[in-house]
Design an enzyme around this catalytic site. Structure first.
Site, PDB file in Angstrom:
ATOM      1  N   HIS A 174     -27.997 -48.781 -37.682  1.00  0.00           N
ATOM      2  CA  HIS A 174     -29.037 -47.837 -37.281  1.00  0.00           C
ATOM      3  C   HIS A 174     -28.445 -46.466 -36.984  1.00  0.00           C
ATOM      4  CE1 HIS A 174     -32.924 -50.100 -36.609  1.00  0.00           C
ATOM      5  NE2 HIS A 174     -32.102 -51.057 -36.983  1.00  0.00           N
ATOM      6  N   ARG A 175     -27.311 -46.436 -36.297  1.00  0.00           N
ATOM      7  CA  ARG A 175     -26.689 -45.153 -35.957  1.00  0.00           C
ATOM      8  C   ARG A 175     -26.249 -44.399 -37.201  1.00  0.00           C
ATOM      9  NH1 ARG A 175     -22.911 -47.284 -30.940  1.00  0.00           N
ATOM     10  NH2 ARG A 175     -24.529 -47.218 -29.310  1.00  0.00           N
TER      11      ARG A 175
ATOM     12  N   GLY B 218     -38.811 -53.211 -42.795  1.00  0.00           N
ATOM     13  CA  GLY B 218     -38.650 -51.814 -43.159  1.00  0.00           C
ATOM     14  C   GLY B 218     -39.339 -50.867 -42.195  1.00  0.00           C
ATOM     15  N   LYS B 219     -39.781 -51.371 -41.039  1.00  0.00           N
ATOM     16  CA  LYS B 219     -40.522 -50.529 -40.097  1.00  0.00           C
ATOM     17  C   LYS B 219     -39.654 -49.447 -39.482  1.00  0.00           C
ATOM     18  CE  LYS B 219     -40.057 -54.000 -36.389  1.00  0.00           C
ATOM     19  NZ  LYS B 219     -39.193 -54.911 -37.180  1.00  0.00           N
ATOM     20  N   SER B 220     -38.396 -49.751 -39.173  1.00  0.00           N
ATOM     21  CA  SER B 220     -37.510 -48.721 -38.609  1.00  0.00           C
ATOM     22  C   SER B 220     -37.195 -47.653 -39.643  1.00  0.00           C
ATOM     23  CB  SER B 220     -36.212 -49.361 -38.109  1.00  0.00           C
ATOM     24  OG  SER B 220     -36.451 -50.201 -36.999  1.00  0.00           O
TER      25      SER B 220
ATOM     26  N   ASP C 121     -37.461 -47.024 -30.729  1.00  0.00           N
ATOM     27  CA  ASP C 121     -37.129 -48.232 -31.488  1.00  0.00           C
ATOM     28  C   ASP C 121     -36.401 -49.212 -30.562  1.00  0.00           C
ATOM     29  OD1 ASP C 121     -36.791 -50.072 -33.483  1.00  0.00           O
ATOM     30  OD2 ASP C 121     -35.567 -48.798 -34.776  1.00  0.00           O
TER      31      ASP C 121
END
Length: 452
Positions: A319-320, A282-284, A349
């Protein structure tokens, strides 16, 4: 304009009656009632329908015009003075001097004294044109917004100048989408917003949050005891709890929770933040959450293109899609140049994928067929790139949140390449952490601060 926040919770309040989730289990019944906003004692902004029991709904006020909300369905408006939505004719028109405009940002209300309020809860409800000559992008005095839903809406409002440093931002529609009041306070600190207890009255001339050190304050509810006046919240800042609201007397079970929280101003954020975590920790998401309400963010993607690898391409696409549409994306491995010359706010990232790319570019992966001399030179090139990155990190004038992999918690890698990469990334993480104002470890979506 006087704004009474009768309720600040979601359509069923917080906790949701009968809900077995951990968030609801932490709170006493009636902690936050469903959102209901009364302007000058004359106009109520309410949800289209309440799913609470009748006794939990907002009390009726005499001589008020109710404007239905947009949480459970869109309104329609035929003009700025018309109450939109089904049954609008039966509910009447706005009092003289008030103007309502349904826009893609939410419901915009202008009071006779010129005070401007944005109520941004639920989906956008159309786009109207003001009839008083005011520009469509005029800034607001107060914004009541559903921040747990899409905090990037606040960033876009800032980007377009509709929210300024003078705008007061209050989170509403609060419910079990947030794990706890403490977590709510933490997020509001990143977003430069605040939450207030039910029954609070504020005005469009109220002082907004100021840039300064972190502050989380509020009312603590204790077992079968009164709710004391919150230090640093309603009574201290000039807001007045209305009788019958949570600012008076109440009882609760044997738990202590904070119900009035004010986040720190965005100017108090650390310049350099390093977020560490394992795969799928969950870091991103944590990095994106911290910057969601910023007006301008450059997302620095350091990973490889992925070629035709469907798994990697799917990760990149996820991610996008998760990032706000107004963010800018830069794909590069020249992080030192980005940090040295960049201004503004950057999300990197991540450091792990950057280091892997540097190993590729330097030809530094172990190869038993190469002589020791060329292999040592390749590793020297990797070390020089890492030193340049640390120097740029130390000297940057930008605000940077970087994500990196914590590789030292698992088993010893079985390959020489894995051990070489683990050691190099561990040393780089330590060097960046030494030059960071804030470092945190993310484990299963939980954030553990790592103080120096």
């Amino acid at each position: 304009m006087e704004i009474l926040l009768e309720g600040t919770g979601g359509p069923e309040g917080w906790p949701v009656p009968g809900c077995p989730c951990a968030s609801c289990g932490r709170l006493a019944p009636g902690h936050r009632r469903l959102a209901s906003i009364v302007l000058d004692g004359r106009v109520r902004l309410a949800l289209l329908e309440s799913r609470q029991a009748p006794e939990a709904a907002a009390p009726a006020l005499p001589d008020t015009t109710t404007l239905p909300g947009t949480t459970t369905g869109p309104d329609t408006a035929t003009g700025p003075d018309t109450v939109g939505g089904p049954g609008a004719a039966a509910k009447g028109r706005l009092p003289e001097g008030y103007r309502l405009l349904h826009t893609s940002d939410g419901r915009e209300v202008t009071a006779p004294d010129g005070g401007r309020l944005l109520y941004a809860v639920g989906p956008s409800s159309g786009l109207g044109e003001p009839d008083d000559g005011s520009p469509l992008d005029a800034p607001f005095d107060v914004v009541l917004i559903d921040l747990p839903d899409r905090p990037e809406r606040l960033g876009d409002l800032r980007r377009r100048g509709r929210v300024t440093p003078k705008t007061r931002i209050v989170a509403v529609n609060l419910c079990h989408r947030v794990p706890s009041e403490d977590e709510l306070a933490r997020r509001l600190g990143f977003w430069g917003a605040e939450a207030v207890p039910d029954g609070t009255v504020i005005g469009t001339a109220s002082a907004p949050l100021t840039d300064g050190p972190p502050e989380v304050t509020g009312v603590q509810r204790t077992a079968n005891g009164p709710c004391p006046t919150p230090a640093g919240s309603a009574a201290v800042t000039g807001d007045q709890p209305r009788a019958g609201g949570l600012g008076t007397m109440c009882s609760a079970p044997d738990v202590t929770v904070t119900i009035g929280v004010r986040g720190r101003g965005r100017g108090g954020q650390p310049r350099r933040t390093l977020l560490l975590g394992g795969s799928r920790s969950g870091k991103s998401e944590e990095a994106e959450l911290r910057l969601a309400a910023e007006p301008e963010v450059t997302y620095v993607a350091t990973g490889p293109s992925g070629g035709d690898d469907p798994d990697w391409l799917a990760r990149v696409r996820t991610h996008r899609e998760r990032r706000p549409a107004h963010w800018r994306t830069v794909e590069t491995t020249d992080l030192a140049a980005v940090l040295s010359g960049g201004q503004g706010t950057f999300l990197v990232d991540g450091i792990g994928t950057w280091l892997a790319a540097v190993f590729d570019e330097s030809g530094a992966w172990p190869d038993d067929t190469r002589p020791d001399g060329p292999r040592r030179l390749a590793l020297d090139r990797v070390e020089a790139r890492c030193e340049a990155l640390v120097d740029a990190w130390r000297g940057t004038h930008a605000r940077v949140v970087a994500v990196s992999d914590e590789t030292g918690l698992g088993v010893i890698p079985a390959t020489a390449a894995g051990r070489l990469f683990r050691d190099a990334l561990g040393r780089l993480n330590q060097a960046l952490a030494r030059e960071s104002e804030e470092v945190a470890l993310v484990v299963a979506g939980r954030v553990v601060p790592l103080p120096i």
